[in-house]
Design an enzyme around this catalytic site. Structure first.
Site, PDB file in Angstrom:
ATOM      1  N   ARG A  92      -5.993   1.135 -24.086  1.00  0.00           N
ATOM      2  CA  ARG A  92      -6.409   1.523 -22.727  1.00  0.00           C
ATOM      3  C   ARG A  92      -5.171   1.866 -21.898  1.00  0.00           C
ATOM      4  NH1 ARG A  92      -9.888  -2.237 -18.348  1.00  0.00           N
ATOM      5  NH2 ARG A  92      -9.916  -0.692 -16.662  1.00  0.00           N
ATOM      6  N   ASN A 146     -17.887   0.860 -22.959  1.00  0.00           N
ATOM      7  CA  ASN A 146     -17.439   2.069 -22.273  1.00  0.00           C
ATOM      8  C   ASN A 146     -16.767   3.056 -23.206  1.00  0.00           C
ATOM      9  OD1 ASN A 146     -18.124   2.226 -19.547  1.00  0.00           O
ATOM     10  ND2 ASN A 146     -16.685   0.584 -19.047  1.00  0.00           N
ATOM     11  N   CYS A 169     -25.001   0.044 -17.410  1.00  0.00           N
ATOM     12  CA  CYS A 169     -23.739  -0.167 -16.687  1.00  0.00           C
ATOM     13  C   CYS A 169     -24.010  -1.108 -15.527  1.00  0.00           C
ATOM     14  CB  CYS A 169     -23.234   1.171 -16.165  1.00  0.00           C
ATOM     15  SG  CYS A 169     -21.910   1.047 -14.955  1.00  0.00           S
ATOM     16  N   ASP A 170     -22.999  -1.891 -15.213  1.00  0.00           N
ATOM     17  CA  ASP A 170     -23.169  -2.858 -14.128  1.00  0.00           C
ATOM     18  C   ASP A 170     -22.801  -2.293 -12.762  1.00  0.00           C
ATOM     19  OD1 ASP A 170     -20.531  -2.522 -14.779  1.00  0.00           O
ATOM     20  OD2 ASP A 170     -19.989  -4.582 -14.314  1.00  0.00           O
ATOM     21  N   TYR A 262     -17.139   5.560  -8.669  1.00  0.00           N
ATOM     22  CA  TYR A 262     -16.331   6.359  -9.596  1.00  0.00           C
ATOM     23  C   TYR A 262     -16.194   7.818  -9.180  1.00  0.00           C
ATOM     24  CZ  TYR A 262     -15.859   2.560 -12.902  1.00  0.00           C
ATOM     25  OH  TYR A 262     -15.527   1.378 -13.485  1.00  0.00           O
ATOM     26  N   ARG A 282      -4.083  -0.150 -14.730  1.00  0.00           N
ATOM     27  CA  ARG A 282      -5.190  -1.117 -14.710  1.00  0.00           C
ATOM     28  C   ARG A 282      -5.215  -1.963 -15.985  1.00  0.00           C
ATOM     29  NH1 ARG A 282      -7.665  -4.557 -11.672  1.00  0.00           N
ATOM     30  NH2 ARG A 282      -9.647  -5.179 -12.582  1.00  0.00           N
TER      31      ARG A 282
HETATM   32  C1  G6P Z   1     -17.027  -1.857 -13.896  1.00  0.00           C
HETATM   33  C2  G6P Z   1     -17.657  -0.768 -14.668  1.00  0.00           C
HETATM   34  C3  G6P Z   1     -17.411  -0.954 -16.124  1.00  0.00           C
HETATM   35  C4  G6P Z   1     -15.942  -1.142 -16.394  1.00  0.00           C
HETATM   36  C5  G6P Z   1     -15.345  -2.206 -15.564  1.00  0.00           C
HETATM   37  C6  G6P Z   1     -13.843  -2.186 -15.747  1.00  0.00           C
HETATM   38  O1  G6P Z   1     -17.651  -3.052 -14.145  1.00  0.00           O
HETATM   39  O2  G6P Z   1     -19.021  -0.608 -14.485  1.00  0.00           O
HETATM   40  O3  G6P Z   1     -17.886   0.168 -16.771  1.00  0.00           O
HETATM   41  O4  G6P Z   1     -15.747  -1.484 -17.736  1.00  0.00           O
HETATM   42  O5  G6P Z   1     -15.659  -1.970 -14.241  1.00  0.00           O
HETATM   43  O6  G6P Z   1     -13.284  -3.177 -15.012  1.00  0.00           O
HETATM   44  P1  G6P Z   1     -11.792  -3.618 -15.149  1.00  0.00           P
HETATM   45  O7  G6P Z   1     -11.738  -4.766 -14.226  1.00  0.00           O
HETATM   46  O8  G6P Z   1     -11.538  -3.949 -16.590  1.00  0.00           O
HETATM   47  O9  G6P Z   1     -10.954  -2.465 -14.701  1.00  0.00           O
HETATM   48 MN    MN Z   2     -19.774   0.868 -16.169  1.00  0.00          MN
END
Ligand code: G6P
Ligand code: MN
Length: 438
Positions: A92, A146, A169-170, A262, A282
């Site tokens: 990532r 993802n 998705c959350d 997003y 990130r």
């Molecule tokens: C949200 C999105 C997810 C993503 C996550 C990443 O929850 O819906 O799709 O994976 O953010 O979060 P992070 O804290 O790892 O950047």
């Molecule tokens: Mn998501």
């Protein structure tokens, strides 16, 4: 009572998900819980802490195992939760750095970063679902791996007749949680009228359960005070707070609908890139932050043999997933935002798009609610992004570099063809071991 298997047992989200399962045990009573991961060591610590947690808070679970053996993990399962990350957070970070070095957004689900991560995820996801179907042909599969949009498109192409894979998705529920907080109600009191692609959608309206339209009130408050990330997990996360704050700017610039967080990557790509630090992306923040916090906590639980001293909590997004699962398993037909094939739901968008919309979740599958015709601006935005997503998936199946270049050319975070070509070359080079087809 149901048998659950979590794929990606080593994830930093596992313990939180266990808390959600505990909070929702009456909605979704479990008989067994199994963890599967390809990285047994990473999974072990989560699992040892989970064993203690379950003994204390969920003694009704009769069997808990963790394994790297697929057969052991996949037989006789009623519901799978999939949360994998092919290449880990290290890749990532590389995705982000490659994109940023060309002045482009590297976020894991958008543009070049999303393309790289999508290319890595597709093969593992198809392979996993194939194996799941060998051992548990009728199980429900809830996938939140993802980049969900690309993964959903690939699974839909690979397994078009499998109606019990649900990509979810959350983010919409986490955004609604913030609305709920500012309206002084609960997430579950809100009824969204939302459409789009995953991480690329708009709330057209938000109602309460009584049918009252709250949209204007929500807009007014955001325009006045901004939006705060309130879900417990992210409330104190600087990066998420900034992300939510930008909702105000998006709404000022286009007050028509309430946007997904997003969209800022696509609407303001240069600004989003400008505030990034290539040496502290990130992924790096998560490696040094959440990952450390979670695994340190697991270690303390294992060492002390109790969760009593830890501040563990269920968060809304975990509860949302568990409720979706319960609705599917027990045929409740409750309405949730999920990713499904369009088939006329958005009437002026192609049938084979994977769209994020409200749907009744039932045991035979999901039945989306009709969205109808959407305006020209959103339609064109969605179609461009959809072109990107489909070309990435086509490229994966066909090993076509040109498809990838075309994909990034369509993506609002890249656009320039020469930049697209350089990005594709570097991403494919970096991901050689994952992508023998290119
Ligand atoms: C949200 C999105 C997810 C993503 C996550 C990443 O929850 O819906 O799709 O994976 O953010 O979060 P992070 O804290 O790892 O950047
Ligand atoms: Mn998501």
């Amino acid at each position: 009572r149901q048998n659950l298997t979590i794929i990606g047992g080593g994830s930093t989200y596992t313990l939180g998900m266990m808390m959600s399962l505990i909070a929702e045990k009456e909605n979704l009573p479990l008989k067994s819980v199994r963890f599967y991961d390809i990285d047994g060591e990473r999974q072990r610590l989560n699992a040892e802490a989970t064993a203690i947690l379950l003994k204390e808070k969920y003694p009704e679970v009769e069997e808990f195992i963790y394994t790297t053996n697929r057969e052991e993990a996949f037989v006789d399962t009623d519901i799978f939760f999939i949360q994998i990350r092919t290449g880990g957070l290290e890749m990532r970070e590389r995705d982000e750095q490659i994109a940023l070095s060309h002045g482009c957004v590297g976020q894991e689900t958008c543009g070049a970063g999303g393309m790289a991560y999508g290319l890595r995820s597709i093969g593992d996801m198809i392979d996993l679902v194939d194996d799941i179907r060998k051992y548990s042909p009728d199980a429900w599969i809830l996938n939140y791996t993802n980049p969900a949009a690309i993964v959903a498109e690939a699974l839909n192409q690979a397994l078009p007749n499998d109606k019990k894979i649900l990509n979810i998705c959350d983010m919409p529920c986490v955004i609604m949680e913030s609305y709920a907080k500012m309206l002084d109600c609960e997430l579950w009191d809100l009824v969204p009228d939302y459409y789009g692609l995953n991480h690329y959608g708009w709330f057209r309206k938000v109602y309460n359960r009584e049918g009252e339209d709250l949209t204007q009130r929500i807009k007014d408050i955001i325009l006045e005070k901004g939006l705060q990330a309130s879900a417990v997990d992210i409330a104190h996360d600087q990066s998420w707070q900034t992300t939510f704050k930008n909702m105000k700017m998006m709404l000022e610039d286009n007050p028509q609908f309430l946007p997904s967080t997003y969209l800022q990557y696509y609407l303001y790509p240069e600004q989003m890139v400008a505030k990034e630090d290539i040496n502290n992306t990130r992924a790096r923040q998560v490696i040094n932050g959440r990952e450390k916090t979670v695994f340190d906590m697991c270690q303390r639980i294992v060492d002390s043999g109790t969760t009593a001293y830890e501040n563990l909590h269920a968060d809304v997004h975990g509860i949302y997933m568990v409720r979706v699962a319960a609705s599917a398993l027990f045929n409740k037909g409750e309405k949730y935002l999920v990713i499904v094939q369009n088939n006329g739901v958005i009437s002026n968008l192609q049938e084979d798009a994977m769209v994020e919309v409200p749907a009744a979740v039932m045991s035979h599958g999901v039945e989306p609610y009709s969205v109808g015709k959407i305006p020209t601006f959103q339609k064109a935005m969605i179609e461009t992004q959809l072109g990107f997503e489909k070309l990435v998936v086509d490229a994966w199946f066909e090993g076509s570099r040109q498809d990838l270049v075309n994909a990034l050319t369509l993506n609002r975070t890249v656009v320039n063809v020469q930049t697209a070509k350089q990005l594709v070359d570097e991403i494919l080079e970096e991901n050689k071991q994952y992508l023998p087809q290119f």
